[in-house]
Design a protein around this motif. Sequence first.
Motif, PDB file in Angstrom:
ATOM      1  N   ILE A  22       0.841  -1.207   0.000  1.00 48.72           N
ATOM      2  CA  ILE A  22       0.000   0.000   0.000  1.00 48.72           C
ATOM      3  C   ILE A  22       0.875   1.256   0.000  1.00 48.72           C
ATOM      4  O   ILE A  22       0.631   2.195  -0.749  1.00 48.72           O
ATOM      5  CB  ILE A  22      -0.966  -0.015   1.206  1.00 48.72           C
ATOM      6  N   VAL A  23       1.935   1.279   0.809  1.00 45.09           N
ATOM      7  CA  VAL A  23       2.853   2.422   0.860  1.00 45.09           C
ATOM      8  C   VAL A  23       3.533   2.591  -0.497  1.00 45.09           C
ATOM      9  O   VAL A  23       3.638   3.704  -1.025  1.00 45.09           O
ATOM     10  CB  VAL A  23       3.889   2.237   1.995  1.00 45.09           C
ATOM     11  N   PHE A  24       3.965   1.474  -1.101  1.00 41.38           N
ATOM     12  CA  PHE A  24       4.623   1.529  -2.401  1.00 41.38           C
ATOM     13  C   PHE A  24       3.672   2.093  -3.468  1.00 41.38           C
ATOM     14  O   PHE A  24       4.045   2.971  -4.248  1.00 41.38           O
ATOM     15  CB  PHE A  24       5.116   0.127  -2.782  1.00 41.38           C
ATOM     16  N   LEU A  25       2.446   1.573  -3.501  1.00 38.65           N
ATOM     17  CA  LEU A  25       1.465   2.041  -4.493  1.00 38.65           C
ATOM     18  C   LEU A  25       1.070   3.501  -4.242  1.00 38.65           C
ATOM     19  O   LEU A  25       0.887   4.273  -5.194  1.00 38.65           O
ATOM     20  CB  LEU A  25       0.233   1.132  -4.492  1.00 38.65           C
ATOM     21  N   ALA A  26       0.936   3.875  -2.992  1.00 35.13           N
ATOM     22  CA  ALA A  26       0.579   5.274  -2.673  1.00 35.13           C
ATOM     23  C   ALA A  26       1.703   6.223  -3.087  1.00 35.13           C
ATOM     24  O   ALA A  26       1.465   7.290  -3.666  1.00 35.13           O
ATOM     25  CB  ALA A  26       0.277   5.401  -1.185  1.00 35.13           C
ATOM     26  N   ARG A  27       2.948   5.809  -2.792  1.00 35.17           N
ATOM     27  CA  ARG A  27       4.097   6.635  -3.177  1.00 35.17           C
ATOM     28  C   ARG A  27       4.172   6.745  -4.705  1.00 35.17           C
ATOM     29  O   ARG A  27       4.436   7.818  -5.246  1.00 35.17           O
ATOM     30  CB  ARG A  27       5.373   6.031  -2.621  1.00 35.17           C
ATOM     31  N   ARG A  28       3.937   5.629  -5.375  1.00 36.04           N
ATOM     32  CA  ARG A  28       3.971   5.634  -6.841  1.00 36.04           C
ATOM     33  C   ARG A  28       2.883   6.549  -7.407  1.00 36.04           C
ATOM     34  O   ARG A  28       3.133   7.320  -8.349  1.00 36.04           O
ATOM     35  CB  ARG A  28       3.791   4.204  -7.333  1.00 36.04           C
ATOM     36  N   ALA A  29       1.685   6.483  -6.859  1.00 35.88           N
ATOM     37  CA  ALA A  29       0.579   7.335  -7.316  1.00 35.88           C
ATOM     38  C   ALA A  29       0.904   8.813  -7.039  1.00 35.88           C
ATOM     39  O   ALA A  29       0.645   9.692  -7.881  1.00 35.88           O
ATOM     40  CB  ALA A  29      -0.720   6.920  -6.629  1.00 35.88           C
ATOM     41  N   ARG A  30       1.453   9.072  -5.842  1.00 29.50           N
ATOM     42  CA  ARG A  30       1.842  10.451  -5.509  1.00 29.50           C
ATOM     43  C   ARG A  30       2.923  10.960  -6.462  1.00 29.50           C
ATOM     44  O   ARG A  30       2.833  12.084  -6.964  1.00 29.50           O
ATOM     45  CB  ARG A  30       2.337  10.525  -4.073  1.00 29.50           C
ATOM     46  N   ASN A  31       3.909  10.153  -6.766  1.00 30.13           N
ATOM     47  CA  ASN A  31       4.965  10.546  -7.692  1.00 30.13           C
ATOM     48  C   ASN A  31       4.404  10.800  -9.095  1.00 30.13           C
ATOM     49  O   ASN A  31       4.836  11.718  -9.784  1.00 30.13           O
ATOM     50  CB  ASN A  31       6.072   9.488  -7.736  1.00 30.13           C
ATOM     51  N   GLU A  32       3.442   9.975  -9.511  1.00 31.54           N
ATOM     52  CA  GLU A  32       2.822  10.173 -10.831  1.00 31.54           C
ATOM     53  C   GLU A  32       2.057  11.498 -10.863  1.00 31.54           C
ATOM     54  O   GLU A  32       2.129  12.249 -11.835  1.00 31.54           O
ATOM     55  CB  GLU A  32       1.892   8.990 -11.150  1.00 31.54           C
ATOM     56  N   ARG A  33       1.306  11.774  -9.789  1.00 32.71           N
ATOM     57  CA  ARG A  33       0.582  13.051  -9.712  1.00 32.71           C
ATOM     58  C   ARG A  33       1.568  14.223  -9.746  1.00 32.71           C
ATOM     59  O   ARG A  33       1.339  15.210 -10.430  1.00 32.71           O
ATOM     60  CB  ARG A  33      -0.267  13.111  -8.429  1.00 32.71           C
ATOM     61  N   ARG A  34       2.657  14.125  -9.023  1.00 33.85           N
ATOM     62  CA  ARG A  34       3.661  15.193  -8.985  1.00 33.85           C
ATOM     63  C   ARG A  34       4.332  15.364 -10.348  1.00 33.85           C
ATOM     64  O   ARG A  34       4.588  16.486 -10.795  1.00 33.85           O
ATOM     65  CB  ARG A  34       4.706  14.900  -7.912  1.00 33.85           C
ATOM     66  N   ARG A  35       4.595  14.233 -11.026  1.00 35.40           N
ATOM     67  CA  ARG A  35       5.193  14.313 -12.357  1.00 35.40           C
ATOM     68  C   ARG A  35       4.241  15.010 -13.329  1.00 35.40           C
ATOM     69  O   ARG A  35       4.655  15.872 -14.101  1.00 35.40           O
ATOM     70  CB  ARG A  35       5.530  12.900 -12.854  1.00 35.40           C
ATOM     71  N   LEU A  36       2.936  14.640 -13.268  1.00 33.98           N
ATOM     72  CA  LEU A  36       1.939  15.277 -14.140  1.00 33.98           C
ATOM     73  C   LEU A  36       1.813  16.769 -13.825  1.00 33.98           C
ATOM     74  O   LEU A  36       1.699  17.610 -14.737  1.00 33.98           O
ATOM     75  CB  LEU A  36       0.578  14.565 -14.012  1.00 33.98           C
ATOM     76  N   GLU A  37       1.822  17.119 -12.550  1.00 29.65           N
ATOM     77  CA  GLU A  37       1.755  18.531 -12.140  1.00 29.65           C
ATOM     78  C   GLU A  37       2.991  19.289 -12.631  1.00 29.65           C
ATOM     79  O   GLU A  37       2.893  20.413 -13.123  1.00 29.65           O
ATOM     80  CB  GLU A  37       1.628  18.638 -10.618  1.00 29.65           C
ATOM     81  N   ALA A  38       4.155  18.663 -12.531  1.00 28.28           N
ATOM     82  CA  ALA A  38       5.395  19.285 -13.007  1.00 28.28           C
ATOM     83  C   ALA A  38       5.334  19.497 -14.529  1.00 28.28           C
ATOM     84  O   ALA A  38       5.738  20.554 -15.033  1.00 28.28           O
ATOM     85  CB  ALA A  38       6.600  18.434 -12.635  1.00 28.28           C
ATOM     86  N   GLU A  39       4.820  18.519 -15.254  1.00 28.42           N
ATOM     87  CA  GLU A  39       4.672  18.675 -16.710  1.00 28.42           C
ATOM     88  C   GLU A  39       3.710  19.811 -17.046  1.00 28.42           C
ATOM     89  O   GLU A  39       3.948  20.595 -17.969  1.00 28.42           O
ATOM     90  CB  GLU A  39       4.197  17.357 -17.341  1.00 28.42           C
ATOM     91  N   ARG A  40       2.604  19.877 -16.303  1.00 25.31           N
ATOM     92  CA  ARG A  40       1.633  20.953 -16.530  1.00 25.31           C
ATOM     93  C   ARG A  40       2.274  22.317 -16.262  1.00 25.31           C
ATOM     94  O   ARG A  40       2.130  23.252 -17.040  1.00 25.31           O
ATOM     95  CB  ARG A  40       0.403  20.764 -15.638  1.00 25.31           C
ATOM     96  N   LEU A  41       3.026  22.422 -15.153  1.00 27.44           N
ATOM     97  CA  LEU A  41       3.700  23.677 -14.819  1.00 27.44           C
ATOM     98  C   LEU A  41       4.744  24.045 -15.878  1.00 27.44           C
ATOM     99  O   LEU A  41       4.860  25.205 -16.273  1.00 27.44           O
ATOM    100  CB  LEU A  41       4.359  23.578 -13.445  1.00 27.44           C
ATOM    101  N   ARG A  42       5.490  23.038 -16.366  1.00 31.33           N
ATOM    102  CA  ARG A  42       6.480  23.314 -17.419  1.00 31.33           C
ATOM    103  C   ARG A  42       5.804  23.814 -18.698  1.00 31.33           C
ATOM    104  O   ARG A  42       6.299  24.732 -19.351  1.00 31.33           O
ATOM    105  CB  ARG A  42       7.302  22.064 -17.706  1.00 31.33           C
ATOM    106  N   ALA A  43       4.687  23.193 -19.052  1.00 29.42           N
ATOM    107  CA  ALA A  43       3.952  23.637 -20.242  1.00 29.42           C
ATOM    108  C   ALA A  43       3.458  25.074 -20.060  1.00 29.42           C
ATOM    109  O   ALA A  43       3.551  25.906 -20.977  1.00 29.42           O
ATOM    110  CB  ALA A  43       2.774  22.699 -20.527  1.00 29.42           C
TER     111      ALA A  43
END
Length: 154
Positions: A22-43
């Motif tokens: 659960i911790v691994f999946l939550a961290r992975r989901a959080r990292n994916e959200r952060r990556r998407l947010e970073a891409e949006r901010l870069r755009a």
Amino acid sequence: MDNNVVVWIVVAIAALLAVALIVFLARRARNERRRLEAERLRAEVDQKAQHVEKRETVAQETEARARAAQAEAEAKAAEAARLQDRARTHRDAVNSKRDELDEQRARADALDPRVNDHGRKTDAVRDSAADPRDGTRAKDATKTTDAPVEHRRP
């Protein structure tokens, strides 16, 4: 060992594995959200950077026009100063020539017997001169007019 203890150990290990998963999946989901947010901010940054570059181009063009207008204004000011100097030179020459003409008029008046000492013209009697109003000859050769001789600048 008791079966019960083994079961509890297996349940504890399974629980730990489940928590770790659960911790691994939550961290992975959080990292994916952060990556998407970073891409949006870069755009968004890229889009704003393009807008800023356009504004910078406009600013540079405006500065260039301002420099050109300033140079033109300085050239016009220099031309105006040159023309004023030329006009002053012409005005001085005109005033000098007028003074010369006034002196010549004064000499001519001094030489002319029809102008008395006060600058007034006198009527000259000529043998054949007739008064155009009544057809008679002029009567008095020393008669003066009321108006002074005009030798003034226009």
